[in-house]
Design a protein around this motif. Structure first.
Motif, short mmCIF file in Angstrom:
data_model
loop_
_atom_site.label_atom_id
_atom_site.label_comp_id
_atom_site.label_asym_id
_atom_site.label_seq_id
_atom_site.Cartn_x
_atom_site.Cartn_y
_atom_site.Cartn_z
N PRO A 16 20.23 38.42 78.14
CA PRO A 16 20.91 38.96 78.92
C PRO A 16 22.34 39.44 78.51
O PRO A 16 22.68 40.44 78.69
CB PRO A 16 20.86 38.56 80.40
CG PRO A 16 19.51 37.47 79.96
CD PRO A 16 19.48 37.25 78.64
N TRP A 17 23.06 38.43 77.93
CA TRP A 17 24.20 38.67 77.61
C TRP A 17 24.71 39.78 76.39
O TRP A 17 25.43 40.63 76.53
CB TRP A 17 25.13 37.45 77.18
CG TRP A 17 25.24 36.66 78.31
CD1 TRP A 17 24.96 35.31 78.55
CD2 TRP A 17 26.50 36.69 79.41
NE1 TRP A 17 25.47 34.80 79.81
CE2 TRP A 17 26.27 35.70 80.11
CE3 TRP A 17 27.21 37.86 79.69
CZ2 TRP A 17 27.27 35.62 81.22
CZ3 TRP A 17 27.78 37.78 80.99
CH2 TRP A 17 27.84 36.78 81.62
N ALA A 18 23.43 39.77 75.50
CA ALA A 18 23.49 40.54 74.43
C ALA A 18 23.16 42.01 74.95
O ALA A 18 23.66 43.07 74.52
CB ALA A 18 22.21 40.29 73.28
N MET A 19 22.36 42.16 75.71
CA MET A 19 22.14 43.47 76.35
C MET A 19 23.24 44.12 77.09
O MET A 19 23.64 45.33 76.83
CB MET A 19 20.97 43.50 77.33
CG MET A 19 19.65 43.19 76.55
SD MET A 19 18.88 44.20 75.15
CE MET A 19 18.73 45.84 75.96
N THR A 20 24.09 43.03 77.88
CA THR A 20 25.26 43.54 78.57
C THR A 20 26.18 43.94 77.84
O THR A 20 26.91 44.91 77.99
CB THR A 20 25.52 42.57 79.58
OG1 THR A 20 24.63 42.10 80.38
CG2 THR A 20 27.00 42.73 80.20
N ALA A 21 26.41 43.17 76.76
CA ALA A 21 27.51 43.46 75.56
C ALA A 21 27.23 44.84 74.92
O ALA A 21 28.07 45.46 74.89
CB ALA A 21 27.39 42.40 74.43
N ALA A 46 29.50 39.70 74.16
CA ALA A 46 28.93 39.58 72.71
C ALA A 46 28.87 38.10 72.46
O ALA A 46 28.01 37.40 71.79
CB ALA A 46 29.43 40.48 71.62
N LEU A 47 30.14 37.42 72.63
CA LEU A 47 30.13 36.11 72.33
C LEU A 47 29.33 35.24 72.95
O LEU A 47 29.03 34.29 72.65
CB LEU A 47 31.69 35.80 72.46
CG LEU A 47 32.74 36.54 71.44
CD1 LEU A 47 34.30 36.14 71.44
CD2 LEU A 47 32.39 36.00 70.05
N ARG A 51 26.39 32.95 71.80
CA ARG A 51 26.40 31.54 72.27
C ARG A 51 25.17 30.95 72.83
O ARG A 51 24.48 30.05 72.57
CB ARG A 51 27.38 31.15 73.20
CG ARG A 51 27.52 29.65 73.71
CD ARG A 51 28.60 29.50 74.60
NE ARG A 51 28.83 28.23 75.26
CZ ARG A 51 29.41 27.91 76.25
NH1 ARG A 51 29.86 28.86 77.04
NH2 ARG A 51 29.23 26.61 76.88
N GLN A 52 24.61 31.90 73.67
CA GLN A 52 23.27 31.73 74.49
C GLN A 52 22.17 31.66 73.40
O GLN A 52 21.13 30.89 73.51
CB GLN A 52 23.00 32.96 75.55
CG GLN A 52 21.92 32.50 76.15
CD GLN A 52 21.61 33.77 77.35
OE1 GLN A 52 21.90 34.87 77.05
NE2 GLN A 52 21.22 33.33 78.56
N ILE A 53 22.39 32.59 72.40
CA ILE A 53 21.21 32.62 71.57
C ILE A 53 21.37 31.45 70.42
O ILE A 53 20.08 31.03 70.17
CB ILE A 53 21.40 33.95 70.75
CG1 ILE A 53 21.09 34.98 71.29
CG2 ILE A 53 20.39 33.98 69.25
CD1 ILE A 53 21.40 36.56 71.02
N PHE A 65 22.49 42.87 68.41
CA PHE A 65 23.10 43.49 69.33
C PHE A 65 24.66 43.04 69.48
O PHE A 65 25.56 43.77 69.82
CB PHE A 65 22.30 43.64 70.68
CG PHE A 65 21.20 44.38 70.57
CD1 PHE A 65 20.98 45.66 70.05
CD2 PHE A 65 20.04 44.00 71.63
CE1 PHE A 65 19.93 46.43 69.99
CE2 PHE A 65 18.89 44.95 71.85
CZ PHE A 65 19.04 46.20 70.90
N CYS A 66 24.69 41.86 69.62
CA CYS A 66 25.93 41.12 69.72
C CYS A 66 26.82 41.44 68.58
O CYS A 66 28.04 41.96 68.86
CB CYS A 66 25.78 39.59 69.76
SG CYS A 66 24.86 38.89 71.41
N TRP A 67 26.59 41.35 67.43
CA TRP A 67 27.38 41.80 66.29
C TRP A 67 27.83 43.28 66.37
O TRP A 67 28.94 43.68 66.00
CB TRP A 67 26.83 41.39 65.08
CG TRP A 67 26.91 40.09 64.74
CD1 TRP A 67 25.92 38.94 64.67
CD2 TRP A 67 28.15 39.14 64.51
NE1 TRP A 67 26.26 37.77 64.63
CE2 TRP A 67 27.64 37.97 64.49
CE3 TRP A 67 29.42 39.60 64.36
CZ2 TRP A 67 28.45 36.76 64.23
CZ3 TRP A 67 30.48 38.48 64.36
CH2 TRP A 67 29.82 36.99 64.21
N ILE A 68 26.85 44.30 66.81
CA ILE A 68 27.04 45.58 66.74
C ILE A 68 28.20 45.81 67.94
O ILE A 68 29.20 46.63 67.68
CB ILE A 68 25.89 46.47 67.00
CG1 ILE A 68 25.03 46.47 65.93
CG2 ILE A 68 26.30 47.96 67.56
CD1 ILE A 68 23.49 46.92 66.11
#
Length: 88
Positions: A16-21, A46-47, A51-53, A65-68
């Motif tokens: 969910p954090w990656a999608m939000t980022a 994204a950070l 962390r969650q992943i 997604f986080c790195w993008i």
């Protein structure tokens, strides 16, 4: 009978954090970097996603997604700094 390895409880899903980022980074891009808190929030989300992943790699995915989102935040910050006039 053995359970299927891809049952809904064991299947990986996007963090969910990656999608939000990525959504926040795209919104910041839509506003052309004029809202610095939105850009900073995208990088922070994204950070948190990374962390969650890292903590639950068998449950979550979405590292790209986080790195993008981080890359978009950096690009927007650099372009905004280059294009805005210096404050006297």
């Amino acid at each position: 009978m053995p359970s299927d390895p891809l049952t809904p409880s064991k299947r990986q899903r996007y963090s969910p954090w990656a999608m939000t980022a990525i959504v926040t980074a795209l919104l910041a891009l839509l506003f052309e970097g004029s809202l610095p808190p939105l850009t900073i929030a995208a990088a922070l989300f994204a950070l948190l996603g990374l962390r969650q992943i890292r903590r639950e790699p068998d449950r979550y995915t979405g590292r790209a997604f986080c790195w993008i989102a981080i890359a978009l935040a950096l690009i927007l910050a650099i372009l905004t700094a280059m294009l805005e006039p210096a404050v006297p």
